[in-house]
Design a protein around this motif. Structure first.
Motif, short mmCIF file in Angstrom:
data_model
loop_
_atom_site.label_atom_id
_atom_site.label_comp_id
_atom_site.label_asym_id
_atom_site.label_seq_id
_atom_site.Cartn_x
_atom_site.Cartn_y
_atom_site.Cartn_z
N LEU A 10 2.19 18.98 53.18
CA LEU A 10 2.60 18.01 53.13
C LEU A 10 3.78 17.48 53.81
O LEU A 10 4.20 16.64 54.82
CB LEU A 10 3.01 16.41 51.52
N ARG A 11 5.31 18.33 53.44
CA ARG A 11 5.99 18.77 54.22
C ARG A 11 6.27 19.12 55.03
O ARG A 11 7.17 18.16 56.52
CB ARG A 11 6.66 19.71 53.18
N ILE A 12 5.27 20.29 55.33
CA ILE A 12 5.79 20.44 57.13
C ILE A 12 4.41 18.62 58.17
O ILE A 12 5.06 18.54 59.18
CB ILE A 12 4.12 21.34 57.29
N LEU A 61 5.06 30.26 52.57
CA LEU A 61 4.47 28.58 53.06
C LEU A 61 5.84 28.01 53.03
O LEU A 61 6.07 27.26 53.66
CB LEU A 61 3.32 27.85 52.69
N ASP A 62 6.39 28.05 51.22
CA ASP A 62 7.35 27.36 51.28
C ASP A 62 8.86 27.36 51.69
O ASP A 62 9.37 26.91 52.05
CB ASP A 62 7.46 27.73 49.92
N PRO A 63 8.95 28.42 52.51
CA PRO A 63 10.36 28.93 52.82
C PRO A 63 9.91 28.78 54.52
O PRO A 63 11.09 27.76 54.59
CB PRO A 63 10.83 30.32 52.33
N ILE A 64 8.67 28.67 55.31
CA ILE A 64 8.71 28.05 56.26
C ILE A 64 8.76 26.88 56.21
O ILE A 64 9.33 26.11 57.86
CB ILE A 64 6.95 28.92 56.89
N VAL A 96 18.72 32.65 61.37
CA VAL A 96 18.33 33.29 62.16
C VAL A 96 18.15 35.13 61.98
O VAL A 96 17.30 36.01 62.09
CB VAL A 96 18.71 33.02 63.32
N ILE A 97 19.54 35.16 61.08
CA ILE A 97 19.79 36.39 60.34
C ILE A 97 18.79 36.70 59.33
O ILE A 97 18.23 37.73 59.11
CB ILE A 97 21.12 35.91 59.52
N ILE A 98 18.11 35.56 58.48
CA ILE A 98 17.24 35.81 57.62
C ILE A 98 16.24 35.93 58.27
O ILE A 98 15.21 37.22 57.87
CB ILE A 98 17.04 34.38 57.30
N LEU A 99 15.57 35.20 59.39
CA LEU A 99 14.33 35.89 59.68
C LEU A 99 14.37 37.54 61.19
O LEU A 99 13.85 38.43 61.21
CB LEU A 99 13.86 34.87 61.26
#
Length: 178
Positions: A10-12, A61-64, A96-99
């Motif tokens: 739903l958030r997405i 899914l949550d962090p995405i 971006v650093i995290i990815l």
């Protein structure tokens, strides 16, 4: 598929509505949409823990969903000059650093646990609050001082959180090599 994952989806799905409301200068609807999305961020994790419904899908899914929601909000609000672009650059650079760190783990043949740190959770809370206050300031200029204080707090926490992820990630990669 469980209720926490449905809330994450739903958030997405609320992201396009939020961006459209901002583009159409419907700040009130944007505020309500973002508030609902922000609440689902807290509720989905709480429900997953309380009902023992944590899933691997939810862990990804949550962090995405968080990154998509926050990135789209910061970019959109910077474009219309509701938020400063320098803050958007800080927020996006941390993501971006995290990815890139995650990619480094995957390229090294490692599958890191996706667990947000306390610093990251507090940073996300501040990032969400910054957006809510920036939108609310359009209706109630009296929150301007608080919005500015939270904005600078968000910048500082985002930098600290990014540095923490770099430190932890580097340590984990170095431990695996030895």
């Amino acid at each position: 598929m469980n209720l926490p994952n449905v809330l994450t989806l739903l958030r997405i799905l609320l992201i396009p509505a939020f961006v459209i409301f901002i583009i159409n200068k419907q700040t009130g609807w944007a505020l309500v949409t973002f508030a609902v999305a922000g609440v689902t961020d807290g509720v989905d994790g709480l429900l997953a823990r309380l009902t023992h419904q944590r899933t691997e899908l939810g862990a990804y899914l949550d962090p995405i969903a968080d990154k998509l929601l926050l990135s789209s909000a910061y970019i959109t609000l910077a474009i219309i000059e509701v938020l400063p672009s320098w803050l958007t650059v800080i927020v996006l650079t941390r993501d971006v650093i995290i990815l890139v760190g995650l990619l480094a783990f995957l390229l090294a043949g490692q599958r890191p646990r996706l667990r947000p740190s306390l610093a990251s959770k507090i940073t996300t809370l501040f990032q969400i609050t910054t957006i809510l206050l920036a939108l609310l300031k359009e209706y109630h200029p009296s929150v301007g001082d608080l919005a500015n204080l939270v904005l600078y707090g968000t910048a500082l926490l985002t930098i600290v959180s990014g540095a923490h992820y770099i430190s932890v990630g580097a340590r984990m990669l170095n431990e695996k090599k030895t």
